[in-house]
Design a protein around this motif. Structure first.
Motif, PDB file in Angstrom:
ATOM      1  N   PHE A 159       0.877  -1.167   0.000  1.00  0.00           N
ATOM      2  CA  PHE A 159       0.000   0.000   0.000  1.00  0.00           C
ATOM      3  C   PHE A 159       0.917   1.221   0.000  1.00  0.00           C
ATOM      4  CE2 PHE A 159      -1.975   3.504   2.207  1.00  0.00           C
ATOM      5  CZ  PHE A 159      -3.310   3.502   1.812  1.00  0.00           C
ATOM      6  N   ALA A 160       0.711   2.124  -0.952  1.00  0.00           N
ATOM      7  CA  ALA A 160       1.552   3.319  -1.036  1.00  0.00           C
ATOM      8  C   ALA A 160       0.693   4.556  -1.160  1.00  0.00           C
ATOM      9  CB  ALA A 160       2.510   3.221  -2.223  1.00  0.00           C
ATOM     10  N   SER A 161       0.836   5.460  -0.195  1.00  0.00           N
ATOM     11  CA  SER A 161       0.171   6.755  -0.229  1.00  0.00           C
ATOM     12  C   SER A 161       1.244   7.816   0.007  1.00  0.00           C
ATOM     13  CB  SER A 161      -0.917   6.834   0.848  1.00  0.00           C
ATOM     14  OG  SER A 161      -1.562   8.096   0.800  1.00  0.00           O
ATOM     15  N   VAL A 162       2.121   7.975  -0.986  1.00  0.00           N
ATOM     16  CA  VAL A 162       3.262   8.876  -0.838  1.00  0.00           C
ATOM     17  C   VAL A 162       3.433   9.824  -2.021  1.00  0.00           C
ATOM     18  CG1 VAL A 162       4.646   7.475   0.740  1.00  0.00           C
ATOM     19  CG2 VAL A 162       4.763   7.019  -1.700  1.00  0.00           C
ATOM     20  N   CYS A 163       2.935   9.433  -3.191  1.00  0.00           N
ATOM     21  CA  CYS A 163       3.130  10.271  -4.371  1.00  0.00           C
ATOM     22  C   CYS A 163       2.056   9.955  -5.403  1.00  0.00           C
ATOM     23  CB  CYS A 163       4.529  10.103  -4.962  1.00  0.00           C
ATOM     24  SG  CYS A 163       5.141   8.407  -5.017  1.00  0.00           S
ATOM     25  N   GLN A 182      -1.430  16.529  -0.999  1.00  0.00           N
ATOM     26  CA  GLN A 182      -0.798  15.701   0.034  1.00  0.00           C
ATOM     27  C   GLN A 182       0.694  15.985   0.170  1.00  0.00           C
ATOM     28  OE1 GLN A 182      -2.129  11.600   0.169  1.00  0.00           O
ATOM     29  NE2 GLN A 182      -0.143  10.898   0.902  1.00  0.00           N
ATOM     30  N   TYR A 183       1.357  16.374  -0.910  1.00  0.00           N
ATOM     31  CA  TYR A 183       2.803  16.612  -0.847  1.00  0.00           C
ATOM     32  C   TYR A 183       3.175  17.655   0.206  1.00  0.00           C
ATOM     33  CZ  TYR A 183       3.606  14.008  -5.205  1.00  0.00           C
ATOM     34  OH  TYR A 183       3.692  13.033  -6.169  1.00  0.00           O
ATOM     35  N   ARG A 184       2.372  18.717   0.304  1.00  0.00           N
ATOM     36  CA  ARG A 184       2.722  19.800   1.218  1.00  0.00           C
ATOM     37  C   ARG A 184       1.763  19.940   2.401  1.00  0.00           C
ATOM     38  NH1 ARG A 184       3.817  21.493  -3.915  1.00  0.00           N
ATOM     39  NH2 ARG A 184       5.926  22.280  -4.295  1.00  0.00           N
ATOM     40  N   SER A 185       0.724  19.141   2.410  1.00  0.00           N
ATOM     41  CA  SER A 185      -0.317  19.301   3.428  1.00  0.00           C
ATOM     42  C   SER A 185       0.216  19.052   4.839  1.00  0.00           C
ATOM     43  CB  SER A 185      -1.467  18.330   3.148  1.00  0.00           C
ATOM     44  OG  SER A 185      -2.435  18.395   4.174  1.00  0.00           O
ATOM     45  N   SER A 198      -0.865  12.812   5.696  1.00  0.00           N
ATOM     46  CA  SER A 198       0.482  12.264   5.856  1.00  0.00           C
ATOM     47  C   SER A 198       0.767  11.138   4.866  1.00  0.00           C
ATOM     48  CB  SER A 198       0.658  11.723   7.282  1.00  0.00           C
ATOM     49  OG  SER A 198      -0.303  10.726   7.560  1.00  0.00           O
ATOM     50  N   PRO A 199       2.047  10.935   4.496  1.00  0.00           N
ATOM     51  CA  PRO A 199       2.417   9.800   3.646  1.00  0.00           C
ATOM     52  C   PRO A 199       2.372   8.494   4.438  1.00  0.00           C
ATOM     53  CG  PRO A 199       4.374  11.000   4.338  1.00  0.00           C
ATOM     54  CD  PRO A 199       3.193  11.789   4.835  1.00  0.00           C
ATOM     55  N   HIS A 200       2.157   7.392   3.721  1.00  0.00           N
ATOM     56  CA  HIS A 200       2.024   6.108   4.399  1.00  0.00           C
ATOM     57  C   HIS A 200       2.437   4.978   3.463  1.00  0.00           C
ATOM     58  CE1 HIS A 200       0.605   2.978   6.998  1.00  0.00           C
ATOM     59  NE2 HIS A 200      -0.485   2.703   6.292  1.00  0.00           N
ATOM     60  N   VAL A 201       3.234   4.037   3.976  1.00  0.00           N
ATOM     61  CA  VAL A 201       3.632   2.846   3.225  1.00  0.00           C
ATOM     62  C   VAL A 201       3.392   1.628   4.100  1.00  0.00           C
ATOM     63  CG1 VAL A 201       5.616   1.541   2.332  1.00  0.00           C
ATOM     64  CG2 VAL A 201       5.341   3.946   1.724  1.00  0.00           C
ATOM     65  N   LEU A 211       6.108  -4.332   7.107  1.00  0.00           N
ATOM     66  CA  LEU A 211       6.700  -3.006   7.287  1.00  0.00           C
ATOM     67  C   LEU A 211       5.580  -1.989   7.223  1.00  0.00           C
ATOM     68  CD1 LEU A 211       9.186  -1.072   7.451  1.00  0.00           C
ATOM     69  CD2 LEU A 211       9.143  -1.029   4.946  1.00  0.00           C
ATOM     70  N   ARG A 212       5.405  -1.231   8.298  1.00  0.00           N
ATOM     71  CA  ARG A 212       4.402  -0.170   8.346  1.00  0.00           C
ATOM     72  C   ARG A 212       5.140   1.140   8.575  1.00  0.00           C
ATOM     73  NH1 ARG A 212      -1.162   0.085   9.323  1.00  0.00           N
ATOM     74  NH2 ARG A 212      -1.237  -2.178   9.669  1.00  0.00           N
ATOM     75  N   ASP A 213       5.300   1.907   7.501  1.00  0.00           N
ATOM     76  CA  ASP A 213       6.073   3.155   7.542  1.00  0.00           C
ATOM     77  C   ASP A 213       7.506   2.860   8.012  1.00  0.00           C
ATOM     78  OD1 ASP A 213       3.885   4.540   6.573  1.00  0.00           O
ATOM     79  OD2 ASP A 213       3.094   4.904   8.574  1.00  0.00           O
ATOM     80  N   THR A 214       7.853   3.176   9.239  1.00  0.00           N
ATOM     81  CA  THR A 214       9.215   2.914   9.711  1.00  0.00           C
ATOM     82  C   THR A 214       9.285   1.743  10.691  1.00  0.00           C
ATOM     83  OG1 THR A 214       8.972   4.547  11.491  1.00  0.00           O
ATOM     84  CG2 THR A 214       9.887   5.328   9.409  1.00  0.00           C
TER      85      THR A 214
END
Length: 374
Positions: free
Chosen positions: A165-169, A240-243, A247-250, A259-262
């Motif tokens: 799951f990618a919510s980063v870009c 989302q980039y600057r909000s 927040s970004p989420h992987v 792996l959940r974010d970090t």
């Protein structure tokens, strides 16, 4: 298990060779990244000229960056011999500019997306089939944290990875990250996408912090990319980039870990659960006088990312652009590809399919394209 290594993901920086000369075609916002990196790393890179069509853009670039500016690529090549050209123009204009540079025998690193539609992608790929050297400036997988997360996903620590799951870009960038997290090449998928619209608090934009309290329209796009046995979920929202509030989420899941974010969870054996955390190691914080820069990212005893450009004071996105430029410099001298046009075409093709699914409300099965043969 092979130790996790950033060198598998980012070209090594630092060299005794003369700086790489490159030209920049375009005078807009994104072109500034390629100029800023050269300014910060003059021992590695030198911009021998910028091509800007509009007179006001030429004046602004010359004033801000102090580099030669030309109205056409032909005029630049009359006075300079770049190792390659960075094409940083609109998606609609890019195919023609790329074709012109390629016709002059100039290797090209083009901004994303390389073309706005499938017809344009196919046309560009025919140039590669005819011998043009075209690479694409897809930088997100080279950003420090994403590079570290991809290293964990591909290390075997999580076992066989089946979900990401990618919510980063946005768009093609998000597809690129999903493909790397899952270990996907040019496989086809069933794409199902939806868009939800609402209102959200406005955050900063390219000009800086918000100057008034107001809401903006938010478009939240979510898509499932079912590769058959592996599932990628794309998620992104407007701004989302600057909000400050989105927040970004992987999230990456394998049969032996997650792996959940970090945060890393996995099993060493069936009765031994393990935990880990990806941490940034930087300089310039309280009591540290080394300067302000990122040294790298670690998890346990593993360096997942080592900054090859320290002590330059560069943001994470700029570090990824520097890695692209270093990789392109190696590529034009016989090294491996940085990010092939075939890969970029696949990412953009999937992004176009996601948009088509949003617009039609239907699931769409992708089809194998000519570049998959690469």
């Amino acid at each position: 298990m092979k130790p996790l290594s950033h060198e598998d993901h980012v070209p090594a920086g630092g060299s005794a060779k003369p700086p790489t000369n490159y030209a920049v075609i375009g005078g807009g916002y994104r072109a500034g990244f390629f100029l800023r990196v050269a300014q910060a790393l003059p021992h590695l890179f030198r911009v021998c000229g910028v091509v800007a069509r509009r007179e006001e853009s030429r004046a602004a670039v010359e004033t801000e960056w102090g580099v030669p500016v030309y109205p056409t690529l032909a005029a630049l090549l009359d006075e300079a011999t770049p190792d390659f050209a960075v094409v940083s123009v609109s998606a609609g204009a890019a195919p023609g500019v790329i074709a012109d540079a390629a016709s002059r025998g100039l290797p090209v690193l083009t901004e994303t997306p390389p073309a706005p539609d499938l017809e344009g992608l196919l046309s560009l790929y025919r140039l590669v089939e005819d011998g043009a050297r075209i690479q694409v400036a897809e930088q997100y997988h080279l950003e420090p944290l994403l590079s570290a997360q991809i290293a964990v996903a591909r290390s075997g620590r999580l076992g066989s990875v089946a979900e990401a799951f990618a919510s980063v870009c946005h768009g093609y960038h998000g597809v690129s990250i999903l493909r790397r997290l899952l270990g996907i090449g040019f496989e086809n998928a069933e794409v199902t996408a939806h868009e939800f619209r609402s209102r959200m608090q406005a955050g900063p934009d390219r000009s800086g912090d918000p100057q008034e309290d107001h809401l903006i329209d938010e478009a939240h796009v979510s898509a499932r990319l079912d590769f058959g046995g592996r599932l990628g979920v794309f998620d992104f929202t407007t701004d989302q980039y600057r909000s400050w509030i989105r927040s970004p989420h992987v999230l990456v899941r394998g049969d032996r870990g997650e792996l959940r974010d970090t945060e890393l969870r996995y099993v060493e054996d069936f009765r031994t659960p393990m935990r880990g955390e990806i941490r940034r190691v930087g300089a310039g914080h309280a009591g540290n006088h080394e300067g302000m820069f990122l040294r790298g990212l670690v998890e346990g005893g593993n360096w997942l990312y080592r900054n090859p450009f320290l002590p330059a004071r560069l943001a994470d996105d700029e570090l990824s652009v520097a890695a692209l430029l270093q990789g392109m410099a190696d590529y034009v001298h016989g090294g491996p590809e940085v990010y092939s046009l075939a890969e970029a075409c696949q990412d953009q093709y999937f992004a176009l399919t996601i948009q088509q699914s949003v617009e039609t409300g239907k699931s769409i099965r992708t089809e194998t394209q000519p570049w998959a043969a690469a």
